[in-house]
Scaffold this motif. Structure first.
Motif, PDB file in Angstrom:
ATOM      1  N   GLY A  77       8.043  -2.427  15.567  1.00  0.00           N
ATOM      2  CA  GLY A  77       9.142  -1.519  15.271  1.00  0.00           C
ATOM      3  C   GLY A  77       9.803  -1.824  13.936  1.00  0.00           C
ATOM      4  N   VAL A  78       9.952  -3.109  13.629  1.00  0.00           N
ATOM      5  CA  VAL A  78      10.549  -3.503  12.346  1.00  0.00           C
ATOM      6  C   VAL A  78       9.648  -3.070  11.189  1.00  0.00           C
ATOM      7  N   ILE A  79       8.339  -3.238  11.345  1.00  0.00           N
ATOM      8  CA  ILE A  79       7.396  -2.838  10.294  1.00  0.00           C
ATOM      9  C   ILE A  79       7.464  -1.329  10.055  1.00  0.00           C
ATOM     10  N   VAL A  80       7.499  -0.552  11.134  1.00  0.00           N
ATOM     11  CA  VAL A  80       7.582   0.912  10.999  1.00  0.00           C
ATOM     12  C   VAL A  80       8.865   1.302  10.261  1.00  0.00           C
ATOM     13  N   SER A  81       9.984   0.676  10.623  1.00  0.00           N
ATOM     14  CA  SER A  81      11.258   0.954   9.937  1.00  0.00           C
ATOM     15  C   SER A  81      11.165   0.591   8.462  1.00  0.00           C
ATOM     16  N   GLU A  82      10.494  -0.516   8.172  1.00  0.00           N
ATOM     17  CA  GLU A  82      10.311  -0.970   6.794  1.00  0.00           C
ATOM     18  C   GLU A  82       9.520   0.058   5.981  1.00  0.00           C
ATOM     19  N   LEU A  83       8.469   0.600   6.576  1.00  0.00           N
ATOM     20  CA  LEU A  83       7.638   1.585   5.869  1.00  0.00           C
ATOM     21  C   LEU A  83       8.404   2.884   5.635  1.00  0.00           C
ATOM     22  N   ILE A  84       9.165   3.296   6.618  1.00  0.00           N
ATOM     23  CA  ILE A  84       9.989   4.504   6.459  1.00  0.00           C
ATOM     24  C   ILE A  84      10.986   4.318   5.315  1.00  0.00           C
ATOM     25  N   ALA A  85      11.587   3.130   5.246  1.00  0.00           N
ATOM     26  CA  ALA A  85      12.557   2.838   4.182  1.00  0.00           C
ATOM     27  C   ALA A  85      11.902   2.903   2.800  1.00  0.00           C
ATOM     28  N   ILE A  86      10.666   2.453   2.690  1.00  0.00           N
ATOM     29  CA  ILE A  86       9.949   2.503   1.411  1.00  0.00           C
ATOM     30  C   ILE A  86       9.726   3.946   0.982  1.00  0.00           C
ATOM     31  N   ILE A  87       9.340   4.810   1.940  1.00  0.00           N
ATOM     32  CA  ILE A  87       9.157   6.237   1.626  1.00  0.00           C
ATOM     33  C   ILE A  87      10.480   6.854   1.205  1.00  0.00           C
ATOM     34  N   HIS A  88      11.561   6.474   1.870  1.00  0.00           N
ATOM     35  CA  HIS A  88      12.877   7.045   1.560  1.00  0.00           C
ATOM     36  C   HIS A  88      13.365   6.658   0.171  1.00  0.00           C
ATOM     37  N   GLU A  89      12.859   5.553  -0.389  1.00  0.00           N
ATOM     38  CA  GLU A  89      13.235   5.196  -1.756  1.00  0.00           C
ATOM     39  C   GLU A  89      12.764   6.251  -2.743  1.00  0.00           C
ATOM     40  N   ARG A  90      11.609   6.869  -2.464  1.00  0.00           N
ATOM     41  CA  ARG A  90      11.071   7.920  -3.336  1.00  0.00           C
ATOM     42  C   ARG A  90      11.507   9.305  -2.895  1.00  0.00           C
ATOM     43  N   HIS A  91      11.588   9.489  -1.570  1.00  0.00           N
ATOM     44  CA  HIS A  91      11.904  10.811  -1.014  1.00  0.00           C
ATOM     45  C   HIS A  91      13.023  10.657   0.024  1.00  0.00           C
ATOM     46  N   PRO A  92      14.278  10.593  -0.427  1.00  0.00           N
ATOM     47  CA  PRO A  92      15.405  10.325   0.478  1.00  0.00           C
ATOM     48  C   PRO A  92      15.536  11.320   1.625  1.00  0.00           C
ATOM     49  N   ASN A  93      15.067  12.545   1.431  1.00  0.00           N
ATOM     50  CA  ASN A  93      15.230  13.580   2.450  1.00  0.00           C
ATOM     51  C   ASN A  93      14.030  13.708   3.390  1.00  0.00           C
ATOM     52  N   TYR A 107       0.830  -1.207   0.000  1.00  0.00           N
ATOM     53  CA  TYR A 107       0.000   0.000   0.000  1.00  0.00           C
ATOM     54  C   TYR A 107       0.867   1.261   0.000  1.00  0.00           C
ATOM     55  N   VAL A 108       1.872   1.280   0.843  1.00  0.00           N
ATOM     56  CA  VAL A 108       2.746   2.456   0.924  1.00  0.00           C
ATOM     57  C   VAL A 108       3.515   2.642  -0.384  1.00  0.00           C
ATOM     58  N   LYS A 109       3.876   1.540  -1.042  1.00  0.00           N
ATOM     59  CA  LYS A 109       4.622   1.637  -2.296  1.00  0.00           C
ATOM     60  C   LYS A 109       3.795   2.258  -3.405  1.00  0.00           C
TER      61      LYS A 109
END
Length: 503
Positions: free
Chosen positions: A262-278, A162-164
């Motif tokens: 906590g792992v899931i939250v980190s995973e979702l943040i990483a997905i957002i960072h793929e599109r918006h690194p900053n 969903y986040v992707k």
């Protein structure tokens, strides 16, 4: 045959009835339970049966009891049988997801197959009393079929998927809903520990509503070959608390669910960072770190986490859904009729953004995630549905004899040694195979619009193993002994891209 059996009963003849009953199922318990369940659905108005069928079912139940010389079967209120359920594909590319698509009483459902009846009853006792819109709903179960199964609400995209595919996902809201689902489980009496919390069991529907499924479900309780259990358990290590990795026999605790969160939250943040690194997440990043503390006693509980997130935020991670490109349950149901249901999974990708394409445009419209599967060539079938239209006869100088110049192309994107994805040369890979008219070497035409008008129409293309685009990925399975030089495309890790075109 049913009409003949019913007619013959009036004369006291049961031969035709006995023949049908023997044909239906060798196990009389399964047969009588299925018949009883169907009659109950009819009597409660959930389905409509014809009179001959009703007479046949009643006569069949009576006949089986007579042959077995036992008492009338009393089925549980939650009993469902394979007589009523259409069984389909496993959903999702994640190999740790075990929910199968299905239909029951005309609606989409999820099916979880378990190893035995005793295990099924144990989970029914847990799930039937869970009453939360954030926990995947329990619909029924069968303990007489082989394999036994539990019916749940249909699955949609996982939270990671969903986040992707969502332009601006409201990450704070998603995480907050997930925390509330965990809080609901942890505040039961006694507390319920999920035990295998991961992104594959957290679903988000087409309205952005989140549900958590597979509560308490352990790998060894599923209908999974014993030889695969160890590998599957290891694949869950990413979400498993360190204290459980050190001692696999250790009892599950609510703190282990917090670690998985906590792992899931980190995973979702990483997905957002793929599109918006900053992109910064000043609240979610420290929460993820607290949840994944090595010491279980240092991790916050669900109530404390909710209090933190419910505080008013001014940070940029509090955004709303701009456009959630999600499949509905209807979209998923349409794709469950394929064969080899024990091996293949259906993974839907949907985009609903309206775009205009002109001659010089070559923009990607929608793409899959990297192909995943057991083998190196996992693609089995590709189904495409596109709603589009030509510019219309009034806006073109082309002659009708030249045909329509609006079409849809596919491309395969493959990662190179530098980590960049390039389009595969399909002219070379599919040498001698038709790919379309006047298209680039890296493209494969799937749809050419038949009408030069501006009326939107839905066009469908279904590419199975007989199609060159798909066939090359299966040839290795069929002919690897005889010919090792056959081209093989659509490999594991490739991305399938769809490009609308116009001239």
């Amino acid at each position: 045959m049913i009409q003949e059996a019913v007619a013959s009963l009036s004369s006291g003849t049961t031969n035709t009835l006995d023949t049908i009953l023997e044909t239906i199922n060798a196990d009389s318990t399964v047969t009588v339970t299925g018949m009883t369940a169907l009659l109950e659905r009819h009597e409660t108005g959930r389905i409509q049966l014809q009179d001959p069928v009703i007479k046949f079912l009643r006569a069949g139940i009576s006949r089986i009891h007579e042959q077995r010389q036992d008492s009338v079967v009393q089925i549980k209120s939650w009993t469902v049988t394979a007589w009523e359920v259409e069984r389909g594909f496993l959903l999702g590319s994640d190999k740790t997801s075990f929910i199968r698509a299905g239909r029951w009483l005309g609606k989409s459902v999820g099916i979880i197959e378990l190893k035995d009846a005793e295990t099924t009853v144990r989970y029914v006792k847990i799930w039937k009393n869970l009453r939360s819109n954030r926990i995947q709903g329990f619909l029924g179960a069968s303990t007489v079929d082989n394999p036994p199964f539990i019916l749940v609400q249909p699955s949609h995209l996982t939270i990671a998927e969903y986040v992707k595919v969502t332009a601006k996902p409201n990450l704070r809201r998603l995480v907050l809903d997930l925390m509330r689902a965990i809080e609901y489980l942890h505040t039961r009496a006694p507390p319920i520990v999920h035990g295998k919390l991961r992104s594959a069991v957290v679903n988000v529907d087409d309205k952005g509503e989140l549900t958590v499924g597979s509560v308490g479900l352990q790998i060894h309780d599923l209908r999974v070959p014993e030889k695969d259990c160890v590998e599957l358990e290891q694949s869950l290590d990413k979400w498993t608390a360190p204290e459980l990795l050190e001692d696999r026999s250790r009892s599950l605790a609510t703190t282990s669910d917090i670690f998985s969160l906590g792992v899931i939250v980190s995973e979702l943040i990483a997905i957002i960072h793929e599109r918006h690194p900053n992109q910064k997440f000043p609240l979610l990043t420290p929460i993820a770190k607290e949840c994944t503390a090595v010491n279980p006693s240092s991790r916050p509980n669900a109530i404390e986490l909710i209090e933190k997130l419910e505080q008013k935020l001014s940070s940029k991670d509090e955004v709303t859904d701009l456009l959630a490109v999600l499949p509905s349950s209807d979209n998923i149901t349409e794709l469950t009729g394929l064969q080899n249901v024990d091996r293949w999974r259906v993974v839907p990708y949907v985009c609903k953004i309206q775009m205009v394409y002109m001659e010089q445009n070559d923009h990607l419209y929608v793409a899959s995630a990297p192909l995943e599967g057991i083998g190196e060539h996992p693609l089995r079938q590709l189904s495409i549905e596109v709603k589009c239209h030509d510019q219309g006869q009034e806006y073109t100088t082309a002659h009708p004899k030249d045909g329509i110049w609006t079409w849809i192309e596919l491309a395969l994107l493959r990662e190179n040694a530098e980590g960049k994805r390039n389009q595969v040369n399909l002219e070379k890979a599919l040498k001698g195979q038709p790919r379309g008219f006047m298209i680039a070497d890296t493209r494969y035409e799937i749809i050419r619009l038949p009408f030069a008008d501006s009326n939107p129409r839905v066009h469908r293309a279904n590419l199975d193993w007989r199609n060159p685009f798909i066939k090359v990925c299966l040839l290795r399975l069929c002919f690897q002994v005889w010919n090792s030089s056959i081209p093989q495309e659509a490999r594991k890790g490739d991305v399938i891209a769809l490009h609308p075109k116009a001239r």
